[in-house]
Design an enzyme around this catalytic site. Structure first.
Site, PDB file in Angstrom:
ATOM      1  N   ASP A  90       0.859  -1.168   0.000  1.00 37.03           N
ATOM      2  CA  ASP A  90       0.000   0.000   0.000  1.00 37.03           C
ATOM      3  C   ASP A  90       0.896   1.219   0.000  1.00 37.03           C
ATOM      4  O   ASP A  90       2.014   1.195   0.502  1.00 37.03           O
ATOM      5  CB  ASP A  90      -0.925  -0.002   1.210  1.00 37.03           C
ATOM      6  N   PHE A  94      -3.553   5.198   2.896  1.00 37.87           N
ATOM      7  CA  PHE A  94      -4.460   4.949   4.021  1.00 37.87           C
ATOM      8  C   PHE A  94      -3.997   5.694   5.265  1.00 37.87           C
ATOM      9  O   PHE A  94      -4.810   6.143   6.069  1.00 37.87           O
ATOM     10  CB  PHE A  94      -4.557   3.456   4.332  1.00 37.87           C
ATOM     11  N   GLY A 213     -11.263   4.274  -0.437  1.00 37.39           N
ATOM     12  CA  GLY A 213     -12.159   5.170   0.290  1.00 37.39           C
ATOM     13  C   GLY A 213     -13.417   4.497   0.789  1.00 37.39           C
ATOM     14  O   GLY A 213     -14.381   5.163   1.151  1.00 37.39           O
ATOM     15  N   ASP A 263      -8.235  -7.082   0.827  1.00 30.91           N
ATOM     16  CA  ASP A 263      -7.289  -7.169   1.939  1.00 30.91           C
ATOM     17  C   ASP A 263      -8.003  -6.574   3.124  1.00 30.91           C
ATOM     18  O   ASP A 263      -8.881  -5.731   2.968  1.00 30.91           O
ATOM     19  CB  ASP A 263      -6.014  -6.364   1.675  1.00 30.91           C
ATOM     20  N   CYS A 301     -13.214 -27.096  10.017  1.00 28.64           N
ATOM     21  CA  CYS A 301     -11.989 -26.412   9.602  1.00 28.64           C
ATOM     22  C   CYS A 301     -10.823 -27.391   9.686  1.00 28.64           C
ATOM     23  O   CYS A 301     -10.738 -28.203  10.608  1.00 28.64           O
ATOM     24  CB  CYS A 301     -11.731 -25.211  10.511  1.00 28.64           C
ATOM     25  N   CYS A 303      -7.603 -26.462   9.876  1.00 24.46           N
ATOM     26  CA  CYS A 303      -6.379 -25.789  10.297  1.00 24.46           C
ATOM     27  C   CYS A 303      -5.722 -26.474  11.493  1.00 24.46           C
ATOM     28  O   CYS A 303      -6.345 -27.260  12.203  1.00 24.46           O
ATOM     29  CB  CYS A 303      -6.646 -24.312  10.620  1.00 24.46           C
ATOM     30  N   CYS A 306      -7.608 -26.039  14.804  1.00 23.79           N
ATOM     31  CA  CYS A 306      -8.822 -26.846  14.955  1.00 23.79           C
ATOM     32  C   CYS A 306      -8.520 -28.341  15.040  1.00 23.79           C
ATOM     33  O   CYS A 306      -9.294 -29.101  15.612  1.00 23.79           O
ATOM     34  CB  CYS A 306      -9.788 -26.567  13.803  1.00 23.79           C
ATOM     35  N   HIS A 332      -6.080 -19.840  12.678  1.00 27.80           N
ATOM     36  CA  HIS A 332      -7.458 -20.233  12.355  1.00 27.80           C
ATOM     37  C   HIS A 332      -8.171 -19.204  11.477  1.00 27.80           C
ATOM     38  O   HIS A 332      -8.778 -19.555  10.466  1.00 27.80           O
ATOM     39  CB  HIS A 332      -8.290 -20.468  13.615  1.00 27.80           C
TER      40      HIS A 332
END
Length: 377
Positions: A90, A94, A213, A263, A301, A303, A306, A332
């Site tokens: 970026d 921002f 924005g 994002d 899940c 992951c 989990c 997670h």
RNA sequence: GGAGGGGUUCCCGAGUGGCCAAAGGGAGCAGACUGUAAAUCUGCCGGCUCAGCCUACGGAGGUUCGAACCCUCCCCCCUCCA
């Protein structure tokens, strides 16, 4: 650099592939945020294993600390942080918004006072591009003013005009070195301004276009209306990036409206703050009801968190303020986001995006997504 | 045995005649988080039939219009000296 593979028949959803210097990105994609050269709490290997194809870095933050020249000397951001996949940086736009009290906007650029030590700095379209070139990111963002909400029409119009002039300067400053450059649409919540913004940016010509924005405090419905109206106006053969969004529900809504890239800090920040996203809705892990809950966070899940830990243990770690709580929670949430995006891509490919969206909403609506349902009091 | 300090709401800890259900922490409970100044921030936190009332500042009694705060006795803790 962008290849549109398929368009959904019932919505604006698209399937595509973005090619960068460090590899390809299948879209729609969610990009975990790694502001300071790290996705907070995770090792790069983990980020990759979770399914992330590209991550974010931030011009303003890395310029201030440790410094872009230092990063350049050490081989660029990829080598510095040990992430060999694509990186989008970026531009600092921002921070023009979020560090409002510490900056002053002029035609030339934005004069900042460092939030770290108060020292004064000037960020311009040219310097922002130069910093991003030094970092060596794969996708460079134009330096813009992230117009605040609310902003009246006159302010939004002037802000947009300035952002457009900065876009031209960003384009002019950008070397032809293989890094992609994305333009950023502004215009507040005013349709005619946003339309003008798109037309002017397309005239300048960029490798991709971002809707900026948004998600700066406006009502969600407003954001969705703007995305619905303006995402389709962007060049079909370019990637469309909605900056700073959002919740899982936002992602579904905006993919449906034609967005390819997202994002957001939500999955990582919320993980650190104990809010976890599951296929059955959100879980606030510190809540007393999980004290003796032996189940995994989300049985659906795959992951690491989990597969190995109970809600009771995760609650314990969080309440005890253990570092591992943030790590496991972040693993997670990022996996949840990545799995959602994978399912979205598969669904578009198989012509069942709408069904997937409906299914996810039904599963999670019982306790809603962040900020989605009616506000109590 | 002598000298001194202290016992406050779940915990620590301020308060030392009315503005005290009582500062501030902690714990507990709940909420927020959208291109990261965020491992952060916010609210609640004795009870009730809730503009009031009840119960609370080691215990019992007393002074006072009024006491967590003053007096008397008792109980218990801590420090130092012998």
């Amino acid at each position: 650099m962008f290849k549109l593979i398929k368009k959904d028949l019932q919505s604006q959803a698209r399937l595509g592939v973005i090619s960068t210097l460090h590899g390809e990105i299948c879209t729609p994609a969610f990009m975990p945020v790694g502001t300071q050269g790290t996705v907070k709490g995770l090792m790069p290997e983990t980020v990759r294993e979770l399914g992330a194809q590209i991550i974010l870095g931030n011009t303003y933050h890395l310029y201030l600390r440790p410094g872009h020249e230092l990063i350049r000397r050490l081989g660029g951001l990829h080598r510095f942080m040990n992430w060999d996949g694509p990186i989008l940086t970026d531009s600092g736009g921002f921070q023009v918004f979020s560090l409002g009290a510490l900056r002053k906007i002029t035609e030339e650029g934005v004069a900042f006072q460092s939030h770290i030590d108060g020292s004064r700095h000037l960020l311009t379209p040219e310097s922002s591009i130069a910093i991003q070139e030094a970092l060596g990111s794969d996708i460079v963002m134009c330096f813009d003013e992230c117009t605040p909400f609310p902003a009246d029409y006159d302010y939004a119009e002037q802000s947009l005009a300035l952002t457009l002039r900065w876009a031209e300067r960003s384009k002019a400053a950008k070397k032809d070195n293989g890094q992609a450059l994305f333009g950023i649409v502004q215009g507040g919540v005013y349709p005619d301004l946003r339309k003008r913004s798109i037309e002017e940016l397309v005239k300048i010509g960029f490798d991709g276009y971002a809707l900026g924005g948004l998600s700066v405090g406006e009502p969600i419905e407003k954001m969705l209306d703007i995305v619905a109206e303006h995402a389709p106006l962007l060049p079909e053969q370019s990637p469309r990036y909605l900056m700073g969004v959002g919740t899982p529900q936002d992602l579904l809504n905006c993919v449906e409206r034609g967005v390819d890239m997202f994002d957001c800090v939500i999955p990582t920040r919320c993980a650190r703050n104990g809010l976890l996203f599951t296929n059955a809705g959100k879980i606030v892990i510190k809540n007393a009801i999980y004290r003796e809950d032996d189940r995994p966070l989300d049985p659906d899940c795959d992951c690491y968190t989990c597969r190995h830990y109970s809600r009771a243990y995760l609650r314990h770690l969080y309440v005890a303020k253990e570092i591992l709580a943030m790590v496991l929670n972040t693993i997670h949430n990022i996996r949840h986001y990545m799995m959602l995006m994978e399912r979205i891509r598969t669904a578009i490919r198989e012509d069942r995006f709408s069904a997937l969206k409906r299914d996810y909403e039904e599963r999670t609506c019982q306790n809603g997504g962040t900020r989605s349902q009616e506000e109590g009091d």
